[in-house]
Write an enzyme that holds these catalytic residues in place. Structure first.
Site, PDB file in Angstrom:
ATOM      1  CG  LEU A  65      -3.503 -28.379 -30.470  1.00  0.00           C
ATOM      2  CD1 LEU A  65      -3.110 -29.599 -29.631  1.00  0.00           C
ATOM      3  CD2 LEU A  65      -3.666 -28.761 -31.925  1.00  0.00           C
ATOM      4  CB  CYS A  66      -8.504 -27.019 -27.883  1.00  0.00           C
ATOM      5  SG  CYS A  66      -9.783 -27.102 -26.642  1.00  0.00           S
ATOM      6  CB  ILE A  67     -10.399 -22.739 -26.473  1.00  0.00           C
ATOM      7  CG1 ILE A  67     -11.142 -21.403 -26.355  1.00  0.00           C
ATOM      8  CG2 ILE A  67      -9.357 -22.849 -25.368  1.00  0.00           C
ATOM      9  CD1 ILE A  67     -12.403 -21.322 -27.193  1.00  0.00           C
TER      10      ILE A  67
END
Lengths: 220, 220
Positions: free
Chosen positions: A137-139
């Site tokens: 997820l995300c970065i």
């Protein structure tokens, strides 16, 4: 998938600016539990790159340990990533937060030339070699891009990060809230979460959709 | 309730053993967002009573600030509880964790004879006087019992804590997972959450049910 899936969740501290993004981590654990999977949390036993006062955004003089701080999210039930054994798991998941780009890798500082924590690299490569699904997820998809290029991932729509991912030899697909990019050949599922300006409900959707995509690939 | 409800969420640090229970805090924020309410996080700007290594359960030599650590859960968007103004809110919610019993009060050390943080006491009393609903999870109902006895609350089924609540002059009702005790006259809703041995899905249910009960009382 009839039996209970066993899923490793790799944390990177406790707090978006120097560790795991807390909402993403908790909502990943919730989605796994709701799906009937069994989660076990891991983190590397290393010093945090730094400590950020989350109220001011400024670095403090403290030093903290990634495994010890991540234990806050896991209510103490956490294991040293060094002991991770791919044979014991059906899937592995990486919530986001700057900890993924500061502690699990040096992406926040070195971009496409980043180093990956050796235990993270070993865990991801072992799961990939065993054809077991990986979610991020995300970065955190930057870790997967660095380790498994040419893989297809998403971090949402941030142009600089997307460019860094492409320069690692991976492929970036632009996405919006709750979208999941699934690279079925590599069994990798990624979603932007807080890489977009999001509400906590949108994070819940992103975590849920990623967990669903990952669990659908178990055993395929 | 047609317009968007404004709800204060009072945190007590970041981590079950010395601060806010992270899952309860995040799942309260999620339930509020899903219900269309607007949450603003608060915490007192005071030193934590102590710092616990969540992996070992042992006290460390560090000192940390309740507001600064709680900011990790709130992604930096948090306010000093000293600035809380009951006029700006429709309801107030207290997630649990030992921080409620160590930082927001001294219940973990002094039981029924506990002291309550002055800003917590002011906030709860102001909301109660304005007939605005108050929610509390896990061990946090002890704060409400101390401040608003004879009020009816629940912390689940722990006999010692229930006895302490009764000796404060409040009434304790035994409950199971996801149950909410609503004292309609006092506009107080409480749920046991991790005061019972619970899964994270059961915590989501408890937070959701408490938020629903609190929002139903807004404006009544």
């Amino acid at each position: 998938m009839s039996r209970q899936a066993k899923v490793a969740v790799v944390l990177s501290g406790c707090g978006v600016y120097d560790g795991s993004e807390i909402h993403e981590a908790v909502l990943t654990l919730l989605a796994l539990d709701r799906a009937g999977a069994r989660a076990r949390c891991f983190a590397p036993d290393i010093a945090q790159r730094h400590v950020i006062d989350h109220r001011t955004g400024k670095e403090t003089k403290e030093s903290r340990n990634v495994l010890v701080e991540a234990a806050r999210i896991a209510r103490g039930q956490i294991e040293d990533l060094k002991t991770f054994d791919a044979k014991e798991f059906d899937a592995i998941l990486f919530p986001g937060g700057f900890g993924a780009a500061k502690n699990l890798s040096s992406f926040a500082f070195d971009g496409a030339n980043c180093q990956i924590d050796p235990d993270v690299a070993r865990a991801v490569k072992a799961m990939h070699a065993a054809k077991k699904p990986i979610g991020a997820l995300c970065i955190a998809p930057t870790l997967i891009a660095k380790l498994l290029a040419p893989v297809e991932v998403t971090i949402g729509s941030d142009a600089g990060t997307a460019k860094a991912i492409e320069s690692m030899g991976a492929h970036h697909t632009k996405t919006a809230h709750g979208d999941v990019v699934v690279d079925r050949a590599n069994r990798v599922a990624t979603s932007p979460c807080y890489m977009l300006d999001a509400t906590i409900s949108q994070i819940a959707d992103g975590a849920q959709n990623t967990v669903t995509a990952v669990l659908e690939m178990v055993g395929t």
